[in-house]
Design a protein around this motif. Structure first.
Motif, mmCIF file in Angstrom:
data_model
loop_
_atom_site.group_PDB
_atom_site.id
_atom_site.type_symbol
_atom_site.label_atom_id
_atom_site.label_comp_id
_atom_site.label_asym_id
_atom_site.label_seq_id
_atom_site.Cartn_x
_atom_site.Cartn_y
_atom_site.Cartn_z
ATOM 1 N N PRO A 55 61.912 -10.454 -88.563
ATOM 2 C CA PRO A 55 62.631 -10.932 -87.370
ATOM 3 C C PRO A 55 63.768 -10.005 -86.949
ATOM 4 C CG PRO A 55 62.214 -12.749 -88.887
ATOM 5 C CD PRO A 55 61.857 -11.485 -89.620
ATOM 6 N N ALA A 56 64.494 -9.445 -87.924
ATOM 7 C CA ALA A 56 65.595 -8.532 -87.581
ATOM 8 C C ALA A 56 65.068 -7.249 -86.952
ATOM 9 C CB ALA A 56 66.407 -8.210 -88.841
ATOM 10 N N ILE A 57 63.931 -6.760 -87.438
ATOM 11 C CA ILE A 57 63.329 -5.562 -86.846
ATOM 12 C C ILE A 57 62.903 -5.840 -85.411
ATOM 13 C CG2 ILE A 57 61.328 -4.019 -86.972
ATOM 14 C CD1 ILE A 57 61.499 -4.243 -90.026
ATOM 15 N N GLY A 58 62.284 -7.010 -85.183
ATOM 16 C CA GLY A 58 61.893 -7.375 -83.826
ATOM 17 C C GLY A 58 63.080 -7.464 -82.887
ATOM 18 N N GLU A 59 64.186 -8.024 -83.370
ATOM 19 C CA GLU A 59 65.394 -8.133 -82.546
ATOM 20 C C GLU A 59 65.981 -6.754 -82.260
ATOM 21 O OE1 GLU A 59 69.806 -10.283 -82.727
ATOM 22 O OE2 GLU A 59 68.279 -10.706 -84.252
ATOM 23 N N HIS A 60 65.954 -5.859 -83.257
ATOM 24 C CA HIS A 60 66.517 -4.514 -83.082
ATOM 25 C C HIS A 60 65.768 -3.734 -82.010
ATOM 26 C CE1 HIS A 60 68.421 -0.704 -84.307
ATOM 27 N NE2 HIS A 60 67.226 -0.165 -84.133
ATOM 28 N N PHE A 61 64.434 -3.829 -82.018
ATOM 29 C CA PHE A 61 63.629 -3.071 -81.063
ATOM 30 C C PHE A 61 63.255 -3.896 -79.823
ATOM 31 C CE2 PHE A 61 62.683 -0.707 -85.027
ATOM 32 C CZ PHE A 61 63.039 0.562 -84.607
ATOM 33 N N SER A 62 63.745 -5.124 -79.752
ATOM 34 C CA SER A 62 63.474 -6.016 -78.604
ATOM 35 C C SER A 62 61.967 -6.202 -78.390
ATOM 36 C CB SER A 62 64.136 -5.462 -77.325
ATOM 37 O OG SER A 62 65.532 -5.352 -77.489
ATOM 38 N N GLY A 176 65.444 -9.479 -98.530
ATOM 39 C CA GLY A 176 66.267 -10.425 -97.775
ATOM 40 C C GLY A 176 67.749 -10.204 -97.990
ATOM 41 N N TRP A 177 68.128 -9.934 -99.249
ATOM 42 C CA TRP A 177 69.545 -9.685 -99.551
ATOM 43 C C TRP A 177 70.026 -8.413 -98.866
ATOM 44 C CZ3 TRP A 177 72.003 -5.760 -102.422
ATOM 45 C CH2 TRP A 177 73.355 -5.999 -102.710
ATOM 46 N N LEU A 178 69.222 -7.362 -98.909
ATOM 47 C CA LEU A 178 69.612 -6.117 -98.249
ATOM 48 C C LEU A 178 69.759 -6.311 -96.741
ATOM 49 C CD1 LEU A 178 67.311 -3.565 -100.123
ATOM 50 C CD2 LEU A 178 69.808 -3.668 -100.246
ATOM 51 N N THR A 179 68.823 -7.067 -96.159
ATOM 52 C CA THR A 179 68.883 -7.309 -94.710
ATOM 53 C C THR A 179 70.131 -8.092 -94.339
ATOM 54 O OG1 THR A 179 66.465 -7.277 -94.594
ATOM 55 C CG2 THR A 179 67.642 -8.284 -92.745
ATOM 56 N N ASP A 180 70.462 -9.105 -95.141
ATOM 57 C CA ASP A 180 71.658 -9.908 -94.873
ATOM 58 C C ASP A 180 72.938 -9.092 -95.009
ATOM 59 O OD1 ASP A 180 70.694 -12.348 -94.110
ATOM 60 O OD2 ASP A 180 70.704 -13.227 -96.113
ATOM 61 N N ARG A 181 73.031 -8.282 -96.067
ATOM 62 C CA ARG A 181 74.287 -7.604 -96.383
ATOM 63 C C ARG A 181 74.464 -6.284 -95.648
ATOM 64 N NH1 ARG A 181 76.960 -9.031 -101.061
ATOM 65 N NH2 ARG A 181 78.502 -7.541 -100.261
ATOM 66 N N PHE A 182 73.390 -5.498 -95.497
ATOM 67 C CA PHE A 182 73.535 -4.139 -95.004
ATOM 68 C C PHE A 182 72.680 -3.817 -93.780
ATOM 69 C CE2 PHE A 182 74.063 -4.056 -99.687
ATOM 70 C CZ PHE A 182 75.409 -3.758 -99.734
ATOM 71 N N GLY A 183 71.692 -4.644 -93.476
ATOM 72 C CA GLY A 183 70.801 -4.368 -92.355
ATOM 73 C C GLY A 183 69.416 -3.973 -92.840
ATOM 74 N N TRP A 184 68.418 -4.111 -91.957
ATOM 75 C CA TRP A 184 67.031 -3.922 -92.362
ATOM 76 C C TRP A 184 66.702 -2.490 -92.753
ATOM 77 C CZ3 TRP A 184 64.019 -0.508 -89.616
ATOM 78 C CH2 TRP A 184 64.433 -0.190 -88.323
ATOM 79 N N TRP A 186 68.098 -0.634 -94.793
ATOM 80 C CA TRP A 186 68.306 -0.391 -96.217
ATOM 81 C C TRP A 186 67.058 -0.715 -97.039
ATOM 82 C CZ3 TRP A 186 71.988 1.873 -99.227
ATOM 83 C CH2 TRP A 186 73.081 2.388 -98.536
ATOM 84 N N ASN A 187 66.162 -1.497 -96.494
ATOM 85 C CA ASN A 187 64.877 -1.692 -97.179
ATOM 86 C C ASN A 187 64.154 -0.364 -97.345
ATOM 87 O OD1 ASN A 187 64.123 -4.825 -97.394
ATOM 88 N ND2 ASN A 187 65.300 -4.512 -95.511
ATOM 89 N N PHE A 188 64.215 0.461 -96.329
ATOM 90 C CA PHE A 188 63.509 1.740 -96.380
ATOM 91 C C PHE A 188 64.281 2.789 -97.170
ATOM 92 C CE2 PHE A 188 61.841 -0.434 -92.611
ATOM 93 C CZ PHE A 188 60.503 -0.477 -92.978
ATOM 94 N N VAL A 189 65.610 2.645 -97.276
ATOM 95 C CA VAL A 189 66.362 3.512 -98.186
ATOM 96 C C VAL A 189 65.855 3.309 -99.615
ATOM 97 C CG1 VAL A 189 68.628 3.985 -99.189
ATOM 98 C CG2 VAL A 189 68.418 3.567 -96.726
ATOM 99 N N VAL A 190 65.700 2.047 -100.001
ATOM 100 C CA VAL A 190 65.200 1.732 -101.348
ATOM 101 C C VAL A 190 63.782 2.250 -101.529
ATOM 102 C CG1 VAL A 190 64.584 -0.152 -102.907
ATOM 103 C CG2 VAL A 190 66.725 -0.242 -101.623
ATOM 104 N N LEU A 191 62.945 2.097 -100.503
ATOM 105 C CA LEU A 191 61.555 2.546 -100.617
ATOM 106 C C LEU A 191 61.455 4.070 -100.691
ATOM 107 C CD1 LEU A 191 59.721 0.062 -98.217
ATOM 108 C CD2 LEU A 191 59.797 0.042 -100.719
ATOM 109 N N VAL A 192 62.338 4.787 -100.004
ATOM 110 C CA VAL A 192 62.352 6.253 -100.132
ATOM 111 C C VAL A 192 62.692 6.642 -101.567
ATOM 112 C CG1 VAL A 192 63.589 8.351 -99.482
ATOM 113 C CG2 VAL A 192 62.843 6.752 -97.717
#
Length: 421
Positions: A55-62, A176-184, A186-192
């Motif tokens: 949902p946050a990604i959808g909101e970011h890119f409208s 979910g924690w990363l999205t809440d605290r730092f933004g979506w 950061w999920n890809f920072v961890v995956l990199v």
């Protein structure tokens, strides 16, 4: 419940004429197995981790769910298609180099997602990463089969499977924690970081395939596919698994929108609640291991499939009859957890049944079964994004339809198989 635990059966079966490890092979042990667990876990973690962020990604890119669901559906298609390529490639050229290549693609895909300025490039990064992740899922199991003595393969496979189930079970909570605290992002920072770690570990692994350049010809593989798809009994198991997994992937893609936009859960709350599904699948899987030898595969499939149908239909009826339930995440997660429990009882039996129809074609059977599961999951995911209407009804109705279809396919194809016999 995880994608990995059910679908990655390609090249799982120890070849009957596989030689014991050569004297120069490294001694099997934790130093060999632990890196494989980390490499194989990277794919399932990447698939599950971003779910609370959709949902946050959808909101970011409208963009709406129809677009964000492509982050899951197209990745599934790339993942399933690549599973059919990495195994034969490693049979001919060895395991290590294709595994290194796959981890490079995975890390590159995560990096592209991190810097993507548009939703289209984000989707492209997901597709690239999923294609690479399939190498880790397939080739690590082949390496275990190569290097472990026959009497230790089953135990080693169990430890490797734990790496495909436990990390993805926790990944949505972390995402979910990363999205809440730092933004979506950061999920890809961890995956990199995970991709780079997997690359280092894959580079340090030894080559285990001592039988290179003896892989089956593509024409023979296509002939096996064609033969299996003409067998009603094979279709009963393969298509049951495909429809059952469609129900799971519908939940996977649709539940974040329902839970966070309509039931007002936070991304971190959703990630924690999702653990219940994984635990339910594990319990169902453990129960299946105990009961299947006594009841048989077909009865376990009927039992697990019947349970998923009952849960999905009950969820629809409660949603229709009690309006307050529409605003409660309890209905969503209880229904999903019971479906996961039923899948845990039935899916491994369906996979074993598909590979047992023609034992000499077990690898091809596993490839087809895994591929159709991924394609059906992708179709369910994308269809749900298209029919999304801001209520929980499309999700519940699609899960119910998929569960009913899985049981109807199994019973119908088994009937055709008996008539043909």
């Amino acid at each position: 419940m995880s994608v990995a635990g059910n679908l990655v059966m390609v090249h799982d079966q120890p070849a009957p004429d596989s030689p014991e490890p050569a004297p120069s092979s490294p001694r099997p042990g934790l130093r060999f197995l632990a890196p494989l667990v980390i490499v194989t876990a990277s794919g399932p973690v990447s698939m599950q981790m971003i779910l609370p962020a959709l949902p946050a990604i959808g909101e970011h890119f409208s963009v709406g769910p129809a677009m964000t669901h492509m982050l899951v559906s197209l990745a599934l298609i790339a993942f399933g298609s690549s599973m059919l390529v990495w195994g034969p490639l490693s049979d001919r050229y060895g395991r290590r180099l294709p595994l290194v290549g796959g981890t490079v693609l995975f890390a590159a895909g995560a990096g592209l997602c991190l810097v993507a300025p548009t939703i289209e490039l984000l989707i492209a990064g997901r597709v690239l990463g999923a294609a690479g992740a399939a190498a880790g899922m397939v080739l690590t199991r082949a390496m275990v089969r190569d290097i472990y003595p026959s009497e230790q393969v089953s135990s080693a496979m169990s430890q490797l499977t734990a790496g495909q189930i436990v990390p993805p079970m926790l990944a949505p909570a972390l995402g979910g924690w990363l999205t809440d605290r730092f933004g979506w992002h950061w999920n890809f920072v961890v995956l990199v970081v995970l991709g780079l770690l997997a690359l280092v570990l894959a580079w340090r692994l030894p080559e285990t395939n001592r039988m290179r350049a003896q892989g089956a010809a593509s024409a023979g593989l296509l002939s096996s596919f064609s033969h299996l798809l003409r067998l009603p009994r094979f279709n009963s198991y393969a298509l049951f698994g495909a429809a059952a997994m469609a129900a799971y992937f519908a939940f996977l893609a649709g539940a974040p929108d329902v839970a966070m936009e309509q039931m007002h859960m936070t991304p971190s709350g959703y990630g924690v609640a999702y653990i219940a599904l994984s635990l339910s699948f594990l319990v169902g899987n453990m129960l299946s291991a105990r009961l299947s030898p006594r009841l048989g595969m077909d009865r376990m499939i009927l039992l697990g499939g019947g349970l998923t149908v009952a849960s999905a239909l009950a969820g629809v009826l409660v949603l229709l009859g009690i309006s307050v339930a529409a605003g409660s995440p309890w209905l969503l997660f209880v229904t999903g957890s019971v479906i996961a429990f039923g899948n845990g009882m039935s899916l491994n039996n369906a996979q074993a049944g598909a590979m047992g129809v023609e034992p000499r074609m077990a690898g091809a059977a596993a490839g087809i079964a895994g591929f159709v599961q991924m394609v059906s999951g992708a179709l369910a995911t994308q269809s749900l994004g298209i029919i999304h209407n801001g209520t929980p009804y499309p999700l519940f109705l699609m899960m119910a339809a998929a569960c009913v279809l899985s049981l109807a396919i199994f019973v119908g194809c088994q009937h055709l198989a008996r008539r043909a016999a």
